[in-house]
Design an enzyme around this catalytic site. Structure first.
Site, PDB file in Angstrom:
ATOM      1  N   HIS A 277       0.827  -1.220   0.000  1.00 12.93           N
ATOM      2  CA  HIS A 277       0.000   0.000   0.000  1.00 12.93           C
ATOM      3  C   HIS A 277       0.853   1.258   0.000  1.00 12.93           C
ATOM      4  O   HIS A 277       1.847   1.382   0.716  1.00 12.93           O
ATOM      5  CB  HIS A 277      -1.006  -0.001   1.151  1.00 12.93           C
ATOM      6  CG  HIS A 277      -0.454   0.093   2.538  1.00 12.93           C
ATOM      7  ND1 HIS A 277      -0.208   1.297   3.152  1.00 12.93           N
ATOM      8  CD2 HIS A 277      -0.128  -0.864   3.446  1.00 12.93           C
ATOM      9  CE1 HIS A 277       0.232   1.084   4.385  1.00 12.93           C
ATOM     10  NE2 HIS A 277       0.305  -0.221   4.583  1.00 12.93           N
TER      11      HIS A 277
ATOM     12  N   ASP B 139       6.233   2.033   6.405  1.00 13.38           N
ATOM     13  CA  ASP B 139       4.925   1.374   6.359  1.00 13.38           C
ATOM     14  C   ASP B 139       4.044   2.192   5.418  1.00 13.38           C
ATOM     15  O   ASP B 139       3.490   3.206   5.824  1.00 13.38           O
ATOM     16  CB  ASP B 139       4.332   1.316   7.756  1.00 13.38           C
ATOM     17  CG  ASP B 139       2.929   0.735   7.801  1.00 13.38           C
ATOM     18  OD1 ASP B 139       2.485   0.134   6.807  1.00 13.38           O
ATOM     19  OD2 ASP B 139       2.257   0.901   8.842  1.00 13.38           O
TER      20      ASP B 139
ATOM     21  N   GLU C 242      -5.134   1.715   2.457  1.00 18.64           N
ATOM     22  CA  GLU C 242      -5.021   0.587   3.383  1.00 18.64           C
ATOM     23  C   GLU C 242      -5.120   1.024   4.834  1.00 18.64           C
ATOM     24  O   GLU C 242      -5.693   0.315   5.669  1.00 18.64           O
ATOM     25  CB  GLU C 242      -3.690  -0.144   3.148  1.00 18.64           C
ATOM     26  CG  GLU C 242      -3.557  -1.487   3.878  1.00 18.64           C
ATOM     27  CD  GLU C 242      -2.968  -1.388   5.267  1.00 18.64           C
ATOM     28  OE1 GLU C 242      -2.930  -2.406   5.972  1.00 18.64           O
ATOM     29  OE2 GLU C 242      -2.527  -0.279   5.672  1.00 18.64           O
ATOM     30  N   GLU C 243      -4.576   2.193   5.147  1.00 16.34           N
ATOM     31  CA  GLU C 243      -4.569   2.656   6.534  1.00 16.34           C
ATOM     32  C   GLU C 243      -5.948   3.096   7.025  1.00 16.34           C
ATOM     33  O   GLU C 243      -6.133   3.304   8.227  1.00 16.34           O
ATOM     34  CB  GLU C 243      -3.577   3.818   6.692  1.00 16.34           C
ATOM     35  CG  GLU C 243      -2.125   3.460   6.428  1.00 16.34           C
ATOM     36  CD  GLU C 243      -1.506   2.596   7.513  1.00 16.34           C
ATOM     37  OE1 GLU C 243      -2.222   2.267   8.497  1.00 16.34           O
ATOM     38  OE2 GLU C 243      -0.320   2.248   7.386  1.00 16.34           O
TER      39      GLU C 243
ATOM     40  N   ASP D 154       3.945  -6.193   3.261  1.00 15.11           N
ATOM     41  CA  ASP D 154       3.756  -5.101   4.218  1.00 15.11           C
ATOM     42  C   ASP D 154       4.919  -5.097   5.202  1.00 15.11           C
ATOM     43  O   ASP D 154       5.962  -5.684   4.935  1.00 15.11           O
ATOM     44  CB  ASP D 154       2.404  -5.266   4.928  1.00 15.11           C
ATOM     45  CG  ASP D 154       1.748  -3.941   5.270  1.00 15.11           C
ATOM     46  OD1 ASP D 154       2.420  -3.081   5.868  1.00 15.11           O
ATOM     47  OD2 ASP D 154       0.545  -3.761   4.973  1.00 15.11           O
TER      48      ASP D 154
ATOM     49  N   HIS E 172       4.563   3.361  12.692  1.00 18.31           N
ATOM     50  CA  HIS E 172       3.664   4.514  12.763  1.00 18.31           C
ATOM     51  C   HIS E 172       4.291   5.686  13.501  1.00 18.31           C
ATOM     52  O   HIS E 172       3.583   6.547  14.033  1.00 18.31           O
ATOM     53  CB  HIS E 172       2.315   4.133  13.377  1.00 18.31           C
ATOM     54  CG  HIS E 172       1.414   3.436  12.413  1.00 18.31           C
ATOM     55  ND1 HIS E 172       0.041   3.444  12.534  1.00 18.31           N
ATOM     56  CD2 HIS E 172       1.679   2.695  11.304  1.00 18.31           C
ATOM     57  CE1 HIS E 172      -0.496   2.751  11.540  1.00 18.31           C
ATOM     58  NE2 HIS E 172       0.482   2.278  10.792  1.00 18.31           N
TER      59      HIS E 172
END
Length: 345
Positions: free
Chosen positions: A62, A169, A201-202, A224, A311
């Site tokens: 993603h 990510d 995706e998030e 991922d 994150h």
């Protein structure tokens, strides 16, 4: 490894729902490296090999990242925001940020003070962005409600072939997918190969749903990142020991197709790449969960890069793990043929 392309992806702005700039870079980069390169209405880019093959393998990474979105401008010209995706809010106060506007990128600083530092329940509504505006009217000459914001951080090379960056990510996953398509072509892959840079995706998973529904693959592989457990404050009891630099990670999960996993392990062995295994229950939390439920159902596997501080603006991963993942997937794709039996017995 095309580090320039990887670092360009990592340095690009693409909060979930606003991925157009980075997807265009991927679209342009893959011209001539795949047989067909397409983009859909959401901006998902697909690089395809052997489009006439009836047996299709889809890889998805993603392109979107977490960030902030402007919801209001105060009378003094400060920006109020909400979160896009799961954030650690304490990462933001005191940092410089980049705001993506219709007129281009402008820069700002996140307000910080003692009250914010002492707030243990900080949320996005507590954050204010200072862009240097004189007042609300001045600010609205430059920004609009819905504009997205990321921490203004770059890529840094660390010791032992490790790197630190925002949005590893899952820009690393996108890079791996596209490089695996290119190398699979070099290795003479015969099946249909579909490397996809998904959107959303998030937040919504809509990019994976659009592309999975339209490609209708026989097999899908989500590419991922996963939580490394090789630093203080982590617990390896739930998933096992996962270390940055220890190799790509193959997931063992109730949703994962065991025969696809076996083929991935065999590909790694042929390629001489050391891999790690993680075990987790429930959903994988990746695009694989969404693609799995498209059409009449799609068998899938998950291959990940170990990541520290997920994150956060200082995510840390390994270039060696990235390179190893590319090689495993390219070998997997080159060995795949239409006779691959997905039935369990």
């Amino acid at each position: 490894m095309d580090k320039a392309f990887l670092y360009d992806l990592l340095g690009s702005h693409g909060v979930s729902g606003s991925e157009e700039v980075i997807e265009k870079k991927i679209y342009d980069h893959m011209q001539g490296k795949a047989d067909v390169v397409t983009v859909d209405e959401l901006g998902c880019v697909t690089a395809c090999l052997n489009p006439d093959s009836s047996f299709k393998v889809m890889m998805a990474g993603h392109a979107d990242e977490i960030g902030l979105m402007i919801t209001r401008v105060t009378g003094e010209g400060f920006l109020q925001v909400t979160n896009i995706g799961g954030l650690y809010y304490h990462c933001y106060p005191g940092h410089q940020v980049a705001v993506r506007t219709k007129k281009g990128i402008i820069y700002g600083a996140v307000v910080n003070n003692r009250s914010i530092e002492k707030n243990n329940s900080l949320s996005s509504s507590d954050l204010l962005i200072d862009i240097g505006a004189k007042d609300k009217e001045d600010a609205l000459n430059y920004v609009s409600l819905g504009d997205t914001i990321t921490i203004d951080s770059g890529v840094r090379e660390l010791l032992n072939n490790k790197i630190s960056a925002r949005a590893m990510d899952d820009r690393t996953g996108v890079f791996i997918v596209m490089e695996a398509v290119r190398r699979a072509k070099e290795k003479g892959a015969k099946v249909g190969v579909y490397g996809v840079a998904t959107t959303g995706e998030e937040t919504t998973g809509n990019g994976a749903y659009f592309t999975g529904s339209r490609i209708r693959p026989n097999i899908a592989i989500a590419v991922d990142v996963t939580y490394a457990t090789d630093y203080a404050g982590t617990d390896s009891a739930e998933t096992g020991d996962v270390s940055v630099g220890g190799g790509p990670v193959i997931c063992n999960n109730p949703s994962i197709h065991k025969k696809v996993n076996e083929a991935l392990y065999e590909a790694a062995k042929r390629a001489g790449i050391k891999v790690q295994t993680e075990a987790c229950n429930g959903r994988t939390g990746t695009d694989g969960d969404t693609i799995h439920r498209t059409g009449m159902g799609v068998p899938f596997a998950l291959v990940s890069i170990p990541l520290r501080y997920m994150h956060s603006p200082d995510e840390v991963g390994s270039l060696d793990d990235i390179e190893g993942c590319i090689e495993v997937l390219a070998e997997f794709l080159a060995a795949m043929d239409e006779s691959f039996n997905l039935l369990p017995f």
